[in-house]
Design a protein around this motif. Structure first.
Motif, PDB file in Angstrom:
ATOM      1  N   PRO A  80      -2.596  -9.318  -1.219  1.00 18.00           N
ATOM      2  CA  PRO A  80      -3.295  -8.344  -2.042  1.00 18.00           C
ATOM      3  C   PRO A  80      -2.818  -6.933  -1.748  1.00 18.00           C
ATOM      4  O   PRO A  80      -2.182  -6.701  -0.722  1.00 18.00           O
ATOM      5  N   GLY A  81      -3.141  -6.017  -2.636  1.00 17.31           N
ATOM      6  CA  GLY A  81      -2.737  -4.620  -2.438  1.00 17.31           C
ATOM      7  C   GLY A  81      -2.895  -3.835  -3.720  1.00 17.31           C
ATOM      8  O   GLY A  81      -3.524  -4.298  -4.677  1.00 17.31           O
ATOM      9  N   LEU A  82      -2.312  -2.658  -3.735  1.00 15.06           N
ATOM     10  CA  LEU A  82      -2.354  -1.810  -4.937  1.00 15.06           C
ATOM     11  C   LEU A  82      -1.324  -2.352  -5.924  1.00 15.06           C
ATOM     12  O   LEU A  82      -0.155  -2.532  -5.564  1.00 15.06           O
ATOM     13  N   MET A  83      -1.742  -2.602  -7.152  1.00 17.03           N
ATOM     14  CA  MET A  83      -0.854  -3.278  -8.099  1.00 17.03           C
ATOM     15  C   MET A  83       0.446  -2.496  -8.337  1.00 17.03           C
ATOM     16  O   MET A  83       1.541  -3.062  -8.320  1.00 17.03           O
ATOM     17  N   GLY A  84       0.330  -1.177  -8.541  1.00 21.94           N
ATOM     18  CA  GLY A  84       1.538  -0.381  -8.799  1.00 21.94           C
ATOM     19  C   GLY A  84       2.506  -0.436  -7.629  1.00 21.94           C
ATOM     20  O   GLY A  84       3.733  -0.495  -7.817  1.00 21.94           O
ATOM     21  N   ALA A 109       2.305 -10.718  -9.226  1.00 16.77           N
ATOM     22  CA  ALA A 109       1.646 -10.104  -8.066  1.00 16.77           C
ATOM     23  C   ALA A 109       0.137 -10.122  -8.313  1.00 16.77           C
ATOM     24  O   ALA A 109      -0.307 -10.182  -9.457  1.00 16.77           O
ATOM     25  N   TYR A 110      -0.639 -10.103  -7.219  1.00 12.84           N
ATOM     26  CA  TYR A 110      -2.104 -10.092  -7.366  1.00 12.84           C
ATOM     27  C   TYR A 110      -2.681  -8.993  -6.485  1.00 12.84           C
ATOM     28  O   TYR A 110      -2.257  -8.802  -5.358  1.00 12.84           O
ATOM     29  N   PRO A 164      -2.833   5.883  -5.562  1.00 13.86           N
ATOM     30  CA  PRO A 164      -1.984   4.785  -6.032  1.00 13.86           C
ATOM     31  C   PRO A 164      -0.757   5.235  -6.825  1.00 13.86           C
ATOM     32  O   PRO A 164       0.348   4.721  -6.610  1.00 13.86           O
ATOM     33  N   GLU A 165      -0.938   6.190  -7.716  1.00 16.97           N
ATOM     34  CA  GLU A 165       0.182   6.641  -8.552  1.00 16.97           C
ATOM     35  C   GLU A 165       1.303   7.243  -7.683  1.00 16.97           C
ATOM     36  O   GLU A 165       2.491   6.962  -7.886  1.00 16.97           O
ATOM     37  N   CYS A 178       0.843  -1.202   0.000  1.00 14.91           N
ATOM     38  CA  CYS A 178       0.000   0.000   0.000  1.00 14.91           C
ATOM     39  C   CYS A 178       0.879   1.254   0.000  1.00 14.91           C
ATOM     40  O   CYS A 178       1.497   1.565  -1.009  1.00 14.91           O
ATOM     41  N   ASP A 179       0.961   1.950   1.127  1.00 14.78           N
ATOM     42  CA  ASP A 179       1.737   3.192   1.131  1.00 14.78           C
ATOM     43  C   ASP A 179       2.923   3.164   2.092  1.00 14.78           C
ATOM     44  O   ASP A 179       3.486   4.205   2.411  1.00 14.78           O
TER      45      ASP A 179
END
Ligand code: KG4
Length: 341
Positions: free
Chosen positions: A84-88, A335-336, A46-47, A14-15
């Motif tokens: 799981p998480g944010l793909m980027g 990754a997923y 996300p970006e 995540c962050d």
């Protein structure tokens, strides 16, 4: 021959960019770089998160190795959060871990982020006396993205017996905080304000859904409408009542969480009950748990503050368990962003 098992773990779902080193099951370092960029936006962008991971990953891994007194040659395997998480965000940590594993010629170990949170109770530092939960235990996993009751039968055998059908508990805190004009993340702000407030000052809707599932969207709406009505009569209502609002909201969320957990413990007969995830830092939730422990009804396991939010230490302990079972991950496994346990 050196038989030490040294796992370098990387978490970037995540962050938070985090790296940790565990040697023979003992945590040597756990280094995390947070990201302030999101505070302006009231949530993780996300970006921005993936860009910050790119900046943090190398210094964070380097610091974790140095703090542990470990060189790259000592590493037995690299554990990484594959999802799981944010793909980027995930891709930064996963690509880094894969590249390093190939360069060092060591195995890659895949870790499910949620499994990491649930097994954080097994983290030990040198000389630390720690009582770990025996299997089976129940774990209330509460974060910004999850609210689940998990039955844990082994480190690699766990199942969700109840979960939110809409918002997560942390998400409800964050959204209600936003509605009141407070900062992000809302959970710690609500927690701090609530310490000065009256938890029974206001009542909000509690869900009535079957089994062990949760729902927080009705509470969020009830909170929003309540504020809207009060603000019509008194534009300063929030400012004048922020402590009581925070305490009442927090109490409602904790009551909802504990009611289903109590039901699950009673029905399964499992008396070892653990907390996990970012919301487990919450004071009222910890107090409600402690009361259960003190009454003798449950044996409780509450994570240290440092292991409640996202961190690589929890990924490292799962990596260590998997290493012992030689449970390695093909280097081309992607990754997923979504998964269950
Ligand atoms: O597990 P986590 O760090 O991130 C993921 O969701 O993956 O959890 C973050 C959540 C946020 O919703 C945040 O507001 C909440 O945990 N949180 C808290 C507290 N500290 C963090 N909620 C209530 N009280 C706290 N003290």
């Amino acid at each position: 021959m050196n038989n030490d098992i040294v796992i370098l773990a990387i978490e970037s779902s995540c962050d938070d960019t985090s790296a940790a080193v565990i040697k023979n099951g003992i945590l040597l370092s756990n280094v995390t770089a947070g990201q302030e960029a999101h505070q302006l936006y009231g949530g993780v962008v996300p970006e921005l998160a993936s860009r910050a991971h790119q900046q943090h990953i190398l210094p964070v891994v380097d610091t974790a190795l140095k703090k542990a007194g470990i060189t790259q040659e000592d590493i037995s395997a690299i554990a990484v959060t594959l999802g799981p998480g944010l793909m980027g965000s995930l891709l930064v940590g996963v690509s880094f871990a894969k590249g390093l594993a190939i360069a060092l010629g060591v195995p890659l170990i895949e870790v499910n982020h949620l499994q990491g949170h649930i097994l954080a109770h097994f983290l030990k530092t040198e000389g630390e006396e720690l009582e770990t939960p025996p299997y089976p235990y129940l774990c209330l996993m509460v974060s910004g993205g999850n609210s689940q009751i998990v039955r844990v039968d082994a480190y690699n055998k766990m199942g969700i017996i109840g979960q939110t059908i809409d918002d997560a508990a942390g998400e409800a805190m964050d959204k209600c905080s936003k509605v009141m004009g407070f900062g992000y993340p809302g959970g710690p702000i609500i927690d701090k304000l609530a310490r000065q407030g009256n938890p029974t000052a206001f009542q909000f809707a509690k869900p009535n859904i079957p089994n062990y599932d949760y729902s927080f969207s009705g509470l969020k709406t009830s909170f929003l409408y309540f504020l809207r009505d009060q603000l019509k009569d008194n534009p300063n209502f929030i400012e004048e009542n922020k402590e009581d609002l925070a305490a009442s909201l927090e109490k409602t969320i904790v009551d909802i969480l504990m009611k289903k957990l109590e039901k699950a413990a009673k029905d399964t007969g499992i008396k070892h009950v653990a907390l996990a995830g970012g919301v487990s830092a919450n004071t009222a939730l910890r107090t409600a748990f402690q009361a259960k422990g003190e009454s003798g009804q449950w044996k409780i396991y509450i994570p240290k503050f440092g292991y409640t939010t996202d961190n690589a230490a929890m990924i490292a302990i799962v990596g260590y368990f998997k290493f012992l079972d030689k449970d390695f991950c093909p280097i081309d496994k992607p990754a997923y962003s979504r998964t269950t346990l």
